[in-house]
Motif scaffolding. Structure first.
Motif, PDB file in Angstrom:
ATOM      1  N   ARG A   4       0.586  -1.229   0.079  1.00  0.00           N
ATOM      2  CA  ARG A   4       0.042  -0.073  -0.026  1.00  0.00           C
ATOM      3  C   ARG A   4       0.972   1.323  -0.163  1.00  0.00           C
ATOM      4  O   ARG A   4       1.161   1.822   1.103  1.00  0.00           O
ATOM      5  N   PRO A   5       1.317   1.723  -1.148  1.00  0.00           N
ATOM      6  CA  PRO A   5       2.326   2.817  -1.244  1.00  0.00           C
ATOM      7  C   PRO A   5       1.738   4.036  -0.898  1.00  0.00           C
ATOM      8  O   PRO A   5       2.505   4.864  -0.480  1.00  0.00           O
ATOM      9  N   GLU A   6       0.303   4.245  -0.560  1.00  0.00           N
ATOM     10  CA  GLU A   6       0.180   5.543  -0.142  1.00  0.00           C
ATOM     11  C   GLU A   6      -0.108   5.819   1.195  1.00  0.00           C
ATOM     12  O   GLU A   6       0.054   6.886   1.817  1.00  0.00           O
ATOM     13  N   LEU A   7       0.268   4.616   1.975  1.00  0.00           N
ATOM     14  CA  LEU A   7       0.395   4.998   3.718  1.00  0.00           C
ATOM     15  C   LEU A   7       1.759   5.457   3.664  1.00  0.00           C
ATOM     16  O   LEU A   7       2.640   5.311   3.159  1.00  0.00           O
ATOM     17  N   LYS A   8       1.766   6.429   4.881  1.00  0.00           N
ATOM     18  CA  LYS A   8       2.997   7.228   5.252  1.00  0.00           C
ATOM     19  C   LYS A   8       3.325   6.610   6.648  1.00  0.00           C
ATOM     20  O   LYS A   8       2.420   5.998   7.436  1.00  0.00           O
ATOM     21  N   THR A   9       4.763   6.283   6.728  1.00  0.00           N
ATOM     22  CA  THR A   9       5.435   5.838   7.728  1.00  0.00           C
ATOM     23  C   THR A   9       6.229   6.824   8.490  1.00  0.00           C
ATOM     24  O   THR A   9       6.759   7.634   8.154  1.00  0.00           O
ATOM     25  N   ALA A  10       6.419   6.356   9.759  1.00  0.00           N
ATOM     26  CA  ALA A  10       7.414   7.470  10.732  1.00  0.00           C
ATOM     27  C   ALA A  10       8.067   6.507  11.815  1.00  0.00           C
ATOM     28  O   ALA A  10       7.321   5.655  12.223  1.00  0.00           O
ATOM     29  N   SER A  11       9.311   6.842  11.951  1.00  0.00           N
ATOM     30  CA  SER A  11      10.028   6.096  13.007  1.00  0.00           C
ATOM     31  C   SER A  11      10.829   7.084  13.847  1.00  0.00           C
ATOM     32  O   SER A  11      11.314   8.330  13.436  1.00  0.00           O
ATOM     33  N   PHE A  12      10.629   7.064  15.062  1.00  0.00           N
ATOM     34  CA  PHE A  12      11.310   7.759  16.106  1.00  0.00           C
ATOM     35  C   PHE A  12      12.056   6.780  17.109  1.00  0.00           C
ATOM     36  O   PHE A  12      11.370   5.758  17.992  1.00  0.00           O
ATOM     37  N   SER A  13      13.555   7.020  17.141  1.00  0.00           N
ATOM     38  CA  SER A  13      14.202   6.128  17.800  1.00  0.00           C
ATOM     39  C   SER A  13      15.355   6.840  18.508  1.00  0.00           C
ATOM     40  O   SER A  13      16.006   7.759  18.007  1.00  0.00           O
ATOM     41  N   SER A  14      16.088   6.110  19.468  1.00  0.00           N
ATOM     42  CA  SER A  14      17.182   6.627  20.250  1.00  0.00           C
ATOM     43  C   SER A  14      18.170   5.862  20.188  1.00  0.00           C
ATOM     44  O   SER A  14      19.494   6.407  20.540  1.00  0.00           O
ATOM     45  N   TRP A  15      18.149   4.543  19.844  1.00  0.00           N
ATOM     46  CA  TRP A  15      19.340   3.626  19.641  1.00  0.00           C
ATOM     47  C   TRP A  15      19.846   3.791  18.176  1.00  0.00           C
ATOM     48  O   TRP A  15      19.096   3.419  17.215  1.00  0.00           O
TER      49      TRP A  15
END
Length: 321
Positions: free
Chosen positions: A130-141
């Motif tokens: 589903r290429p229309e979906l937006k993804t986000a990643s928040f990480s500290s390692w």
């Protein structure tokens, strides 16, 4: 009636019939409720023992357990023979790719031999389906963003290195992730918190260790920010969020490496919570790799055979109330 009159009424009769049909269709459409858009938040708490959560004051995690499925028998190792130490490199690779070390290739924190091109971060699978979906990643390692992550539309990598860094980073990451959710910018969000593991290394991984328990309580507060943002979205928008909570390992003493035979290191948990999840608890065997399968299942994405995923969705497991 004249021939002209009959034509006149016949013409208007057709118009009237068309108007009635349109009115009926409009009525049917307005009466049907639109299905909410499904979205996923995956929360990773590094080095978090489930018995320490029980010892801590965690109203937000308690809410997720009460409103969702709590998997109390989750293993960080495969049921088949595979290599891989009980450390973060293999753990987060398992959790984020949905396959075990004999496929993704990561057996320790050196990341040598990784096969992320063939077995990528699950954002790649989401985008493929589903290429229309937006993804986000928040990480500290740092290795999460620098080695594992791919196909993210928004990435914040706090690059924490020391225990105090994680306290600041986790706070900032939760604020940034909550802002992202509240803005409606993303459909699949991963938020990683690292301070529980760092506190365990410095003071001990055990529910009797005050600082370790306090670190879990702080992270619970950050989770509260994320849930508040989701609550706002679900009140004002047609959205239904699945919240997944997981960890890469537990701990013993001040370490967790070499823990293949230690239950307090390898036996962890999965929480799957949301308005569309049947609440309850299950002691059926579950595994780290089930996280990806569960997220894809909720999004309506059927894994392709070529992905060779190892996990199974936990959403249909038998449970006790």
């Amino acid at each position: 009636m004249s021939k002209r009159s009959r034509k006149f009424f016949a013409g208007w009769g057709g118009v009237l019939l068309a108007v009635i049909c349109l009115a009926v269709l409009a009525s049917d459409t307005s009466g049907a409720e639109a299905k909410p858009v499904r979205k996923v938040l995956m929360i990773g708490i590094d080095g978090c023992r489930p018995d320490a959560i029980e010892a801590a004051h965690t109203p937000h995690l308690d809410r997720l357990v009460k409103q969702g499925l709590y998997c109390e028998n989750t293993d960080i190792l495969a049921s088949r023979e595979t290599k891989g130490d009980t450390v973060s490199g293999p753990g987060w690779s398992n959790l984020l790719t949905g396959v075990w070390p004999d496929k993704h290739g990561v057996v320790d924190n050196s990341f040598k031999g990784s096969s992320y091109m063939e077995y990528p971060h699950f954002f790649a699978r989401v985008k493929e389906a589903r290429p229309e979906l937006k993804t986000a990643s928040f990480s500290s390692w740092p290795p999460i963003a620098e080695k594992i992550l791919s196909h993210s539309d928004e990435t914040i990598n706090a690059k924490a290195q020391h225990a105090q860094d994680y306290l600041v980073a986790d706070d900032e990451l939760s604020t940034a992730a909550a802002k992202c959710i509240r803005a409606g910018k993303s459909d699949v969000v991963v938020c990683y918190f690292g301070q529980v593991d760092e506190t365990g290394h410095g003071n001990g991984f055990h529910p009797t260790v005050k600082k370790y328990v306090e670190s879990i309580e702080r992270v619970d507060g950050y989770i509260g920010r994320l849930l508040a943002a989701i609550d706002e979205r679900q009140k004002t928008s047609q959205e239904a969020w699945l919240i997944l909570v997981c960890t890469d390992h537990g701990g013993s003493g001040t370490n967790h490496g070499g823990g293949r035979e230690k239950p307090e290191i390898r036996h962890v948990f999965i929480i799957a919570s949301g308005t569309e999840v049947k609440a309850g608890k299950t002691s059926e065997p579950t595994y780290q790799v089930d996280i990806v399968a569960t997220a894809l299942d909720y999004l309506g994405i059927v894994p392709q055979a070529s992905w060779k995923l190892d996990g199974q969705s936990v959403l249909d497991l038998k449970r006790s109330e």
